[in-house]
Scaffold this active site. Structure first.
Site, PDB file in Angstrom:
ATOM      1  N   GLU A 154     -31.220   6.088 -21.220  1.00 41.89           N
ATOM      2  CA  GLU A 154     -31.765   6.904 -22.120  1.00 41.89           C
ATOM      3  C   GLU A 154     -33.077   7.670 -21.063  1.00 41.89           C
ATOM      4  OE1 GLU A 154     -30.793   5.472 -26.566  1.00 41.89           O
ATOM      5  OE2 GLU A 154     -32.503   4.972 -25.543  1.00 41.89           O
ATOM      6  N   ASP A 162     -41.087  -1.367 -23.288  1.00 39.84           N
ATOM      7  CA  ASP A 162     -40.390  -0.301 -23.716  1.00 39.84           C
ATOM      8  C   ASP A 162     -41.450   0.863 -24.024  1.00 39.84           C
ATOM      9  OD1 ASP A 162     -38.594   1.539 -25.131  1.00 39.84           O
ATOM     10  OD2 ASP A 162     -37.238  -0.039 -25.020  1.00 39.84           O
ATOM     11  N   HIS A 208     -38.165   4.889 -20.950  1.00 38.07           N
ATOM     12  CA  HIS A 208     -38.624   3.869 -21.789  1.00 38.07           C
ATOM     13  C   HIS A 208     -40.006   3.341 -21.284  1.00 38.07           C
ATOM     14  CE1 HIS A 208     -35.637   3.941 -25.066  1.00 38.07           C
ATOM     15  NE2 HIS A 208     -34.555   4.081 -24.182  1.00 38.07           N
TER      16      HIS A 208
END
Length: 565
Positions: free
Chosen positions: A312, A178, A249
């Site tokens: 995202e 991440d 990410h």
């Protein structure tokens, strides 16, 4: 004392006659070769907990404990009988496959009571006289463990595997990368762990508070560590699905290899939470880089599935670059205006990686933002933002795993009181989680235009434990239990009744295992985090605003770099 009336998840049927019987020291066991791993695991666990020796039998007909194979029972199903043979226990397990035998072994362990969850002891191995018939509702009964935001030492991961297996959960999605850290050793790209595995400090509580601890944080797993985790999980009937996220990410990766960034320049492993606008430049070089990473992932992990992230992904940095817009157009990814549509590079990039995994005999898994026309139909879609995208993905022919944040994000607060540590997200009580229904009837009723027999398959469901605020094994215990036990029953046998009545007996098992769960009456003093600001969300308000679609994730035109999600 044995426990027959508080097994979790509850079996489909369990008949008890009230008697108990002892399996003595020196009892003999035998297993069909296919089922031997589960029988061997149960034998070791019983020997450790009760201080007995269980010896192999020459033939099943002279054994006190037998594991027999019967594929006709159906995938994952088993029968378990404990009989009283003149004061001596006879245990008969019949399983359809190894998965069913693992479930039977865990039920047999629970029937022995809390002592069965200790690692050493000297007590009679006493069992209730019972007959059990059981089978799972879903084939995918998963839990995600995020070790990227806060690294979890290997020993704690192995312990969590044990706890997942004890509740018949059979998938552990290991979130390895991440913005805040890269946790897997990749031999051909050593800077991923040399640079990307640690950050100079961590945010404390919500990123909105701007508070930091000033303490470096890091850690990673060698490939030998990960092979050990995979083997350990396999011996307990758990498949470890690795997650290597992209094209968002990825700030930790871009700190190590900045030439792959959509925005040039130096990067830093992210010290706060939220969503970063630092994303991969979706170039052929980046595709080649990830192919190299995935080759090593496939060498280490034996799972038929590999998760690629896809959630995202802000497109801001792509729009800023004329060469990226031109690349989209050259790839045939154009919008209504005839210009290159960079939003479709998201699906294009993940499709290239999914194709590579397919060449290695694996299936890709993505979060639901990646669902779209450019995603190959064999890619599994994990639906987290809500429920609506699930029926669309099923209608498009994708297999689906349900993981809605509104229902099964266990890092979200367990109550609405002021004592909850770092109170983030929605209130999800034990009863809320136990009532979880992956595809509610009302959702399907709201979409009458869809065929009742959708071409995709609902594989199952998965609970999530994101670790922004779970910075230790103790915090993980608090967030996970007993809600993870409730989730396990929802995806194994939702028709069972009396979970609340069975739970206190099951908590005694967790006590014996050393699990620091959240007490039903509220947190203990040392489980609180006074003064650390969270970010509570109002579930009723969000459902009223967004319906079945949910409001999570990054939405173009709505969100900046760090949306209120």
């Amino acid at each position: 004392m044995p426990h027959a009336d508080d097994v979790v998840p509850a079996p489909v049927t369990l008949d008890v006659d009230g008697r108990t019987v002892v399996l003595p020291d020196g009892a003999r066991w035998a297993a069909d070769p296919t089922l031997r791993p589960a029988a061997r695991w149960w034998r070791r666990a019983a020997e450790d907990a009760f201080g007995v020796d269980l010896v192999p039998a020459d033939r099943p007909d002279v054994a006190d404990v037998t594991f027999a194979l019967d594929p006709a029972l159906g995938a994952g199903a088993y029968r378990l009988a404990v009989e009283d043979m003149a004061g001596r226990a006879r245990v008969q397990v019949t399983a359809a496959d190894l998965a069913g035998a693992h479930a039977a072994a865990q039920t047999l362990r629970q029937l022995a009571g809390p002592q069965g969850f200790r690692r050493a002891g000297a007590a009679e191995l006493e069992l209730p006289v019972v007959e059990v018939r059981d089978a799972p509702r879903f084939g995918w009964r998963g839990v995600l463990l995020d070790v990227a935001r806060h690294f979890l030492p290997k020993a704690d991961v192995l312990r969590f595997v044990d706890l997942a297996a004890a509740h018949h959960l059979n998938v552990l999605q290991l979130h390895l990368t991440d913005d805040q850290g890269w946790r897997m050793e990749v031999l051909r790209y050593p800077r991923l762990v040399e640079v990307g595995s640690w950050r100079r400090e961590s945010g404390v509580g919500t990123w909105r508070a701007g508070r930091y601890d000033g303490r470096p944080h890091g850690g990673y797993y060698t490939q030998a560590d990960l092979r050990e985790i995979v083997a350990y999980a396999r011996e307990r009937g758990v498949t470890v699905v690795p997650e290597i996220g992209s094209p968002g990410h990825v700030q930790a990766l871009l700190t190590a290899y900045p030439e792959l960034a959509a925005r040039p320049g130096a990067h830093e492993v992210r010290t706060t939470w939220g969503i970063s606008e630092d994303v991969i430049d979706p170039s052929p070089a980046a595709v080649d880089f990830f192919r190299g990473v995935l080759d090593e992932v496939c060498d280490v992990f034996d799972s038929p599935f590999v998760a690629l992230g896809g959630d995202e992904v802000p497109t801001t940095a792509w729009r800023e670059r004329p060469d990226t817009v031109a690349r989209a157009a050259a790839s045939g990814l154009v919008g209504a205006d005839g210009e290159g549509d960079v939003t479709r590079l998201h699906g294009w990039f993940l499709a290239r990686l999914a194709d590579h995994l397919r060449s290695r005999g694996r299936r890709a898994v993505v979060w639901d933002e990646a669902f779209g026309p450019d995603l190959p139909r064999d890619v599994v879609v994990t639906c987290w933002r809500g429920h609506a995208v699930a029926v669309d993905a099923l209608a498009a022919g994708h297999d689906v795993v349900m993981a809605p944040e509104q229902e099964v994000y266990l890092d979200h607060r367990a109550a609405d009181g002021p004592d909850e540590p770092v109170p983030v997200g929605f209130v999800r009580t034990v009863d809320d989680v136990r009532a979880f229904e992956p595809l509610p009837a009302a959702l399907l009723a709201a979409r009458p235009e869809l065929a009742r027999d959708l071409p995709g398959t609902l594989l199952g469901a998965q609970a999530q434990l994101w670790s922004e605020h779970l910075d230790s094994g103790r915090r993980l215990d608090y967030a996970a239990f007993p809600r993870l036990a409730a989730f396990a029953e929802a995806v194994w046998n939702p028709g069972a009744s009396g979970f609340g009545e069975r739970l206190p007996g099951h908590l005694a098992r967790l006590d014996a295992a050393g699990v620091e769960y959240r007490p039903l009456e509220g947190p203990r003093p040392w489980q609180r985090r006074p003064g650390v600001e969270g970010y509570p969300r109002d579930l009723a308000a969000e459902r009223a605003a967004a319906g079945w679609a949910g409001m999570g994730g990054w939405v173009e035109g709505r969100d900046g770099a760090e949306p209120d999600a």
